[in-house]
Design an enzyme around this catalytic site. Structure first.
Site, mmCIF file in Angstrom:
data_model
loop_
_atom_site.group_PDB
_atom_site.id
_atom_site.type_symbol
_atom_site.label_atom_id
_atom_site.label_comp_id
_atom_site.label_asym_id
_atom_site.label_seq_id
_atom_site.Cartn_x
_atom_site.Cartn_y
_atom_site.Cartn_z
ATOM 1 N N CYS A 2 0.595 -1.175 0.026
ATOM 2 C CA CYS A 2 0.208 0.171 -0.049
ATOM 3 C C CYS A 2 0.731 1.325 0.062
ATOM 4 C CB CYS A 2 -1.088 0.050 1.130
ATOM 5 S SG CYS A 2 -2.566 0.909 0.804
ATOM 6 N N GLU B 191 -1.685 -8.920 3.249
ATOM 7 C CA GLU B 191 -1.515 -9.436 4.588
ATOM 8 C C GLU B 191 -2.999 -9.953 5.229
ATOM 9 O OE1 GLU B 191 -0.918 -6.374 3.642
ATOM 10 O OE2 GLU B 191 -1.366 -5.022 5.196
ATOM 11 N N HIS C 216 -3.696 -5.137 0.181
ATOM 12 C CA HIS C 216 -3.020 -5.465 1.256
ATOM 13 C C HIS C 216 -3.181 -6.811 1.346
ATOM 14 C CE1 HIS C 216 -2.686 -1.594 3.633
ATOM 15 N NE2 HIS C 216 -3.523 -1.150 3.041
HETATM 16 N N1 GLN Z 1 -2.012 6.687 2.844
HETATM 17 C C1 GLN Z 1 -2.106 5.996 1.628
HETATM 18 C C2 GLN Z 1 -3.540 6.171 1.045
HETATM 19 O O1 GLN Z 1 -4.353 6.621 1.691
HETATM 20 C C3 GLN Z 1 -1.968 4.580 1.957
HETATM 21 C C4 GLN Z 1 -2.986 3.897 2.541
HETATM 22 C C5 GLN Z 1 -2.323 2.622 3.303
HETATM 23 O O2 GLN Z 1 -1.264 2.520 3.346
HETATM 24 N N2 GLN Z 1 -3.307 1.763 3.682
HETATM 25 O O3 GLN Z 1 -3.498 5.971 -0.058
#
Ligand code: GLN
Length: 529
Positions: free
Chosen positions: A378, A503, A501
């Site tokens: 992410c 995970e 994600h």
């Molecule tokens: N802050 C980034 C976004 O909003 C990444 C979000 C995250 O890593 N969950 O896109």
């Protein structure tokens, strides 16, 4: 329908969620279908707006529900996928009741906690249980018995116990049995918290005593005497080196036998599936080290699912994985040099905000240039794109517009996010289908061209820059409806990053493919393969 309700006494942080998930698992292995419900008595609608300082990571479900991390334990221990319905909060219950009141559904009645709120709680629980077609519904009540917030829930459960009947409802109370300086195990806190439960009209059927060493028989007898819980239902749960040992421990205490008998369930064959996972875990040999460069590295629960996914990969590959936690802002301030650490790979987790982003970018550069296996998740994916744009393409000011205004916003707000003011539940959330390009690392990792993974973000690769970035060698090998989901560097031994994600989907019985591939790459780096 059978209900097992789990409450906690004395203090929070006793591992109630793990005890509940483990109880579910030992019954699942005995052939029963289990559905868990976690009650979080706070007023928030969900955990989406909470920061990891207080509650650890926010777990994301397939339907996009942002929930307490205990739901992650349930998914992993029970090998199931849950939805937002499996997490009840005071916010959700009151919202329903108030909406009903506005619709006029209460026909002029005075709307009260008893019966209207308690009815809504019971209705929600029964509906989820019945819809799931399960044998046993497991209900964990968050917080500690005696908290004002949990009162309506405990009252609803008290009513349910009578309505469902004794043989269909079991209450497990998890308490602390501390050891004093003389080495004696003390039962007084347990006695007091059972007294509090009884004042609410609830009598525990099982006591799980959390302790540093196995509960002595005389201590069990004393707890039994004071609480009217049969001695065979006083269960010792000592601190475990790994949470995956807890189901086995509860089984040694014959909790499964007791519950089957108490709930008058018919005996089924014991599959011992969890034991197989634990045996595999015990057979791991050798070790690889991963540096996790993050923002909340001093709160281990803030990256819980990543730790778990690494563990699943480690069990799968038969090698131990040691984590080196590195605080990104310390790299930024020049207080830490990556050269001083020993690791075989670098992982950059998700995150929000500016703090530590330069440190993370430095760590990505280090992995890229020195050919360390790299996994970016992410925000880790987004910063890998930023690093590439800056240091390979040469756009020195490239950045994500989450952090600063720049003439090269290679990561930018999703179009539908522009102008969104409400923070709760408005990110891109949950599972979506991703198409993988054939012949790429992503394709080798997943072995498929269509996958589903979970999301939680607002920013994405800016479509304006895709072509230019790919021309310079960073390949987007997965996308969903024109949105970039996976980045990889074909020239590098293992450089893999995902906008989603992975995970959150990883389970001991179904380890996440990118994690397995990453640990595998670290084994090669270490010369273990
Ligand atoms: N802050 C980034 C976004 O909003 C990444 C979000 C995250 O890593 N969950 O896109």
């Amino acid at each position: 329908m059978k209900y097992i309700c789990i409450t906690g006494g004395v203090m929070s942080g006793l591992g109630k969620g793990i005890t509940a998930a483990s109880t579910g698992r030992i019954l699942k292995d005995r052939g029963f279908k289990i559905v868990p419900i976690k009650i979080d008595p706070y007023l928030n609608i969900d955990a989406g707006t909470m920061n990891p300082y207080q509650h650890g990571e926010v777990f994301v479900l397939k339907d996009g529900g942002e929930v307490d991390l205990d739901l992650g334990h349930y998914e992993r221990f029970l090998n199931v996928d849950l939805t937002s319905e499996h997490n009840i909060t005071t916010g959700k219950i009151y919202r329903n009741v108030i909406e009903r009141e506005r619709r006029g559904d209460y026909l002029g009645e005075t709307v009260q906690i008893i019966p209207h709120v308690t009815n809504e709680i019971k209705r929600w629980i029964r509906e989820v249980a019945e819809k799931s077609n399960c044998d046993i519904c497991l209900i964990e009540v968050g917080g500690t018995v005696g908290d004002i917030e949990s009162m309506p829930f405990l009252e609803a459960l008290r009513q349910m116990r009578h309505e469902e009947g004794e043989e269909n409802f079991v209450l497990i109370h998890v308490t602390l049995v501390p050891t004093d300086i003389m080495g004696d195990q003390k039962t007084k806190p347990t006695q007091h918290s059972v007294k509090t439960l009884r004042e609410l009209g609830l009598q525990p059927d099982v006591i799980v005593g959390r302790c540093s060493k196995r509960l002595r028989d005389d201590v069990k007898a004393k707890i039994s005497l004071f609480t009217d819980v049969p001695v065979e239902a006083v269960i010792s749960a000592e601190n475990a080196e790994d949470i995956y040992y807890v189901p086995r421990m509860l089984k040694e205490e014959m909790l499964d036998e007791y519950l089957i008998k108490r709930l008058k369930l018919e005996e089924r064959e014991d599959t011992r599936k969890w034991d197989e996972i634990v045996e595999k875990m015990e057979k791991r040999r050798g070790e690889v080290r991963v540096a996790i460069v993050g923002k909340y590295t001093f709160i281990p629960d803030s990256y819980l699912s990543i730790r778990e996914a690494l563990k699943h990969a480690s069990i799968e590959l038969g090698v131990k994985v040691k984590i080196e936690w590195i605080e990104a802002s310390e790299i930024e301030r020049g207080r830490i040099e990556l050269e001083d650490y020993e690791f075989d790979g670098i992982l950059i987790p998700g995150g929000f905000g500016a703090r530590g982003s330069e440190g993370k970018i430095e760590a990505i550069k280090y992995a890229r240039e020195n050919e360390y296996p790299f996994l970016g998740l992410c925000l880790g994916f987004q910063l890998a794109v930023v690093e590439f744009a800056r240091n390979v393409i040469g756009w020195a000011d490239a950045h994500t517009s989450e952090v600063e205004r720049t003439s090269h916003p290679v990561i930018d707000l999703l179009p539908e996010q522009r102008g969104v003011k409400k923070l709760g539940g408005t990110m891109r959330l949950g599972e979506e289908e991703i198409t993988i390009k054939e012949g790429t690392l992503a394709h080798r990792i997943y072995g498929e061209t269509k996958i589903k993974e979970r999301h939680r973000h607002r920013y994405e690769v800016n479509p304006r820059y895709i072509k230019k970035i790919e021309e310079h060698g960073l390949i987007f090998s997965g996308e969903s409806k024109g949105r970039m989901e996976i980045a990889e560097l074909p020239e590098h031994p293992f450089f893999f990053a995902t906008q989603f994600h992975p995970e959150f989907k990883s389970k001991p019985e179904n380890p996440s493919p990118p994690f397995v591939a990453f640990v595998d790459a670290m084994m090669r780096m270490r010369g273990l393969k």
